[in-house]
Scaffold this motif. Sequence first.
Motif, PDB file in Angstrom:
ATOM      1  N   VAL A 178       0.882  -1.171   0.000  1.00 11.95           N
ATOM      2  CA  VAL A 178       0.000   0.000   0.000  1.00 11.95           C
ATOM      3  C   VAL A 178       0.912   1.211   0.000  1.00 11.95           C
ATOM      4  O   VAL A 178       1.610   1.483   0.977  1.00 11.95           O
ATOM      5  CB  VAL A 178      -0.940   0.008   1.216  1.00 11.95           C
ATOM      6  CG1 VAL A 178      -1.863   1.223   1.148  1.00 11.95           C
ATOM      7  CG2 VAL A 178      -1.756  -1.279   1.288  1.00 11.95           C
ATOM      8  N   ARG A 179       0.934   1.949  -1.099  1.00 11.18           N
ATOM      9  CA  ARG A 179       1.842   3.081  -1.240  1.00 11.18           C
ATOM     10  C   ARG A 179       1.164   4.372  -0.782  1.00 11.18           C
ATOM     11  O   ARG A 179      -0.056   4.444  -0.638  1.00 11.18           O
ATOM     12  CB  ARG A 179       2.315   3.203  -2.680  1.00 11.18           C
ATOM     13  CG  ARG A 179       3.132   1.993  -3.140  1.00 11.18           C
ATOM     14  CD  ARG A 179       3.730   2.224  -4.532  1.00 11.18           C
ATOM     15  NE  ARG A 179       4.637   1.159  -4.897  1.00 11.18           N
ATOM     16  CZ  ARG A 179       4.286   0.059  -5.552  1.00 11.18           C
ATOM     17  NH1 ARG A 179       3.009  -0.095  -5.913  1.00 11.18           N
ATOM     18  NH2 ARG A 179       5.163  -0.864  -5.852  1.00 11.18           N
ATOM     19  N   LYS A 180       1.969   5.385  -0.583  1.00  5.08           N
ATOM     20  CA  LYS A 180       1.447   6.635  -0.039  1.00  5.08           C
ATOM     21  C   LYS A 180       0.502   7.361  -0.988  1.00  5.08           C
ATOM     22  O   LYS A 180      -0.289   8.194  -0.561  1.00  5.08           O
ATOM     23  CB  LYS A 180       2.593   7.554   0.363  1.00  5.08           C
ATOM     24  CG  LYS A 180       3.413   8.091  -0.797  1.00  5.08           C
ATOM     25  CD  LYS A 180       4.457   9.063  -0.296  1.00  5.08           C
ATOM     26  CE  LYS A 180       5.259   9.664  -1.434  1.00  5.08           C
ATOM     27  NZ  LYS A 180       6.239  10.649  -0.953  1.00  5.08           N
ATOM     28  N   ASP A 181       0.575   7.062  -2.305  1.00  2.00           N
ATOM     29  CA  ASP A 181      -0.348   7.693  -3.255  1.00  2.00           C
ATOM     30  C   ASP A 181      -1.678   6.954  -3.332  1.00  2.00           C
ATOM     31  O   ASP A 181      -2.538   7.300  -4.133  1.00  2.00           O
ATOM     32  CB  ASP A 181       0.284   7.774  -4.646  1.00  2.00           C
ATOM     33  CG  ASP A 181       0.717   6.411  -5.169  1.00  2.00           C
ATOM     34  OD1 ASP A 181       0.514   5.406  -4.460  1.00  2.00           O
ATOM     35  OD2 ASP A 181       1.268   6.353  -6.289  1.00  2.00           O
ATOM     36  N   GLY A 182      -1.867   5.913  -2.511  1.00  3.02           N
ATOM     37  CA  GLY A 182      -3.120   5.177  -2.486  1.00  3.02           C
ATOM     38  C   GLY A 182      -3.123   3.924  -3.325  1.00  3.02           C
ATOM     39  O   GLY A 182      -4.098   3.161  -3.312  1.00  3.02           O
ATOM     40  N   GLU A 183      -2.078   3.669  -4.066  1.00  5.86           N
ATOM     41  CA  GLU A 183      -2.022   2.486  -4.923  1.00  5.86           C
ATOM     42  C   GLU A 183      -1.843   1.235  -4.069  1.00  5.86           C
ATOM     43  O   GLU A 183      -1.019   1.201  -3.142  1.00  5.86           O
ATOM     44  CB  GLU A 183      -0.874   2.611  -5.919  1.00  5.86           C
ATOM     45  CG  GLU A 183      -0.746   1.408  -6.846  1.00  5.86           C
ATOM     46  CD  GLU A 183       0.437   1.553  -7.793  1.00  5.86           C
ATOM     47  OE1 GLU A 183       0.774   0.573  -8.468  1.00  5.86           O
ATOM     48  OE2 GLU A 183       1.008   2.664  -7.847  1.00  5.86           O
ATOM     49  N   ILE A 184      -2.604   0.210  -4.385  1.00  8.28           N
ATOM     50  CA  ILE A 184      -2.523  -1.079  -3.695  1.00  8.28           C
ATOM     51  C   ILE A 184      -2.061  -2.117  -4.705  1.00  8.28           C
ATOM     52  O   ILE A 184      -2.653  -2.266  -5.781  1.00  8.28           O
ATOM     53  CB  ILE A 184      -3.875  -1.492  -3.088  1.00  8.28           C
ATOM     54  CG1 ILE A 184      -4.343  -0.450  -2.068  1.00  8.28           C
ATOM     55  CG2 ILE A 184      -3.768  -2.863  -2.425  1.00  8.28           C
ATOM     56  CD1 ILE A 184      -5.718  -0.730  -1.498  1.00  8.28           C
ATOM     57  N   GLU A 185      -1.029  -2.827  -4.366  1.00  4.69           N
ATOM     58  CA  GLU A 185      -0.446  -3.822  -5.262  1.00  4.69           C
ATOM     59  C   GLU A 185      -0.435  -5.179  -4.574  1.00  4.69           C
ATOM     60  O   GLU A 185       0.046  -5.312  -3.448  1.00  4.69           O
ATOM     61  CB  GLU A 185       0.972  -3.425  -5.656  1.00  4.69           C
ATOM     62  CG  GLU A 185       1.662  -4.445  -6.546  1.00  4.69           C
ATOM     63  CD  GLU A 185       3.102  -4.069  -6.851  1.00  4.69           C
ATOM     64  OE1 GLU A 185       3.882  -4.952  -7.244  1.00  4.69           O
ATOM     65  OE2 GLU A 185       3.440  -2.872  -6.680  1.00  4.69           O
ATOM     66  N   LEU A 186      -1.002  -6.168  -5.288  1.00  5.40           N
ATOM     67  CA  LEU A 186      -0.955  -7.549  -4.838  1.00  5.40           C
ATOM     68  C   LEU A 186      -0.065  -8.316  -5.800  1.00  5.40           C
ATOM     69  O   LEU A 186      -0.379  -8.430  -6.993  1.00  5.40           O
ATOM     70  CB  LEU A 186      -2.363  -8.171  -4.811  1.00  5.40           C
ATOM     71  CG  LEU A 186      -3.427  -7.429  -3.998  1.00  5.40           C
ATOM     72  CD1 LEU A 186      -4.758  -8.147  -4.102  1.00  5.40           C
ATOM     73  CD2 LEU A 186      -2.998  -7.324  -2.542  1.00  5.40           C
ATOM     74  N   ASP A 187       1.020  -8.815  -5.314  1.00  5.64           N
ATOM     75  CA  ASP A 187       1.991  -9.490  -6.169  1.00  5.64           C
ATOM     76  C   ASP A 187       2.199 -10.897  -5.631  1.00  5.64           C
ATOM     77  O   ASP A 187       2.606 -11.085  -4.480  1.00  5.64           O
ATOM     78  CB  ASP A 187       3.313  -8.710  -6.156  1.00  5.64           C
ATOM     79  CG  ASP A 187       4.330  -9.300  -7.126  1.00  5.64           C
ATOM     80  OD1 ASP A 187       3.965 -10.227  -7.866  1.00  5.64           O
ATOM     81  OD2 ASP A 187       5.484  -8.839  -7.117  1.00  5.64           O
ATOM     82  N   SER A 188       1.870 -11.895  -6.496  1.00  7.62           N
ATOM     83  CA  SER A 188       1.975 -13.285  -6.076  1.00  7.62           C
ATOM     84  C   SER A 188       2.673 -14.094  -7.152  1.00  7.62           C
ATOM     85  O   SER A 188       2.488 -13.849  -8.348  1.00  7.62           O
ATOM     86  CB  SER A 188       0.591 -13.872  -5.789  1.00  7.62           C
ATOM     87  OG  SER A 188       0.681 -15.248  -5.514  1.00  7.62           O
ATOM     88  N   GLU A 189       3.443 -15.076  -6.733  1.00  7.68           N
ATOM     89  CA  GLU A 189       4.104 -15.970  -7.677  1.00  7.68           C
ATOM     90  C   GLU A 189       3.149 -17.016  -8.236  1.00  7.68           C
ATOM     91  O   GLU A 189       3.411 -17.607  -9.276  1.00  7.68           O
ATOM     92  CB  GLU A 189       5.281 -16.675  -6.981  1.00  7.68           C
ATOM     93  CG  GLU A 189       6.388 -15.745  -6.519  1.00  7.68           C
ATOM     94  CD  GLU A 189       7.153 -15.140  -7.678  1.00  7.68           C
ATOM     95  OE1 GLU A 189       7.144 -15.747  -8.764  1.00  7.68           O
ATOM     96  OE2 GLU A 189       7.749 -14.057  -7.494  1.00  7.68           O
ATOM     97  N   SER A 190       2.028 -17.253  -7.566  1.00  9.18           N
ATOM     98  CA  SER A 190       1.125 -18.315  -8.014  1.00  9.18           C
ATOM     99  C   SER A 190      -0.293 -17.810  -8.259  1.00  9.18           C
ATOM    100  O   SER A 190      -0.810 -17.871  -9.367  1.00  9.18           O
ATOM    101  CB  SER A 190       1.103 -19.453  -6.995  1.00  9.18           C
ATOM    102  OG  SER A 190       0.720 -18.968  -5.718  1.00  9.18           O
ATOM    103  N   GLU A 191      -0.946 -17.230  -7.217  1.00  8.30           N
ATOM    104  CA  GLU A 191      -2.353 -16.891  -7.347  1.00  8.30           C
ATOM    105  C   GLU A 191      -2.724 -15.763  -6.395  1.00  8.30           C
ATOM    106  O   GLU A 191      -2.232 -15.699  -5.268  1.00  8.30           O
ATOM    107  CB  GLU A 191      -3.203 -18.125  -7.039  1.00  8.30           C
ATOM    108  CG  GLU A 191      -4.700 -17.921  -7.162  1.00  8.30           C
ATOM    109  CD  GLU A 191      -5.467 -19.199  -6.885  1.00  8.30           C
ATOM    110  OE1 GLU A 191      -6.314 -19.195  -5.959  1.00  8.30           O
ATOM    111  OE2 GLU A 191      -5.211 -20.197  -7.579  1.00  8.30           O
TER     112      GLU A 191
END
Length: 235
Positions: A178-191
């Motif tokens: 969760v970055r300070k500009d509001g961007e949410i990133e979900l990063d997964s190697e599988s699912e």
Amino acid sequence: MQDAPAAPTGLELDHEGPTDAAAPGEAGRSRGATLQDLVADEPLPQAPCAPVAIGMRTGRVLSVAGDRATLALGDADAPVEAAIAPSVDPAVVDEAREQGNAVLVELSPGEAPVVVAVLTTQRPRAIRLHAATVHIEADQELSLSAGESFVQMRRGGLVTIAGAQEVSMRTSQGTVRVRKDGEIELDSESEVLLRSSKSALRVRAEDEEIALIATQIRATSRGLFRMVGRLLRLN
């Protein structure tokens, strides 16, 4: 016939010395001995002091090897080899060397010095806690803070994680940012899976598939709604 002189009734101790000429009638009278006169030449015997069998000193740790430590004592010209007591962890003694803390050394006649304790003499630059189980409990609130980063756990079940730049939760297989500009990133190697009781959004990396499952699905656009693909199937 003259009366015989009266027999002495007690022991008289005469003290020969100068008489007080100023006092009339006392010139020929002898002064009795005092207690100080009796003990002046014979001092009271003193009990011998027992030698000190154990002494304590502080020292600085130079090195640690196993259950032995090399110390610098204040009055020693050369480093001193000392044993570490069984109740003292050698790792704690080595931490005292790194942080510059002193150790307490027991000295016994005819025996090697023994390190019996570590003394904290200054604020540590770093605290390292190592144990089989670490349990921290607070009745109302537990807070961890470092600069602009903050973790708070309250009694009612509220957990707050805050960071001025980014809040990240990482595992070996994925990361949530969760970055300070509001961007949410979900990063997964599988699912990546977002799921409620009857709805789910699944993104699978293996076959590059996105699945959206729900009783009702709505997609609304105020502008252009574009669907692009080699094959579009509406069933």
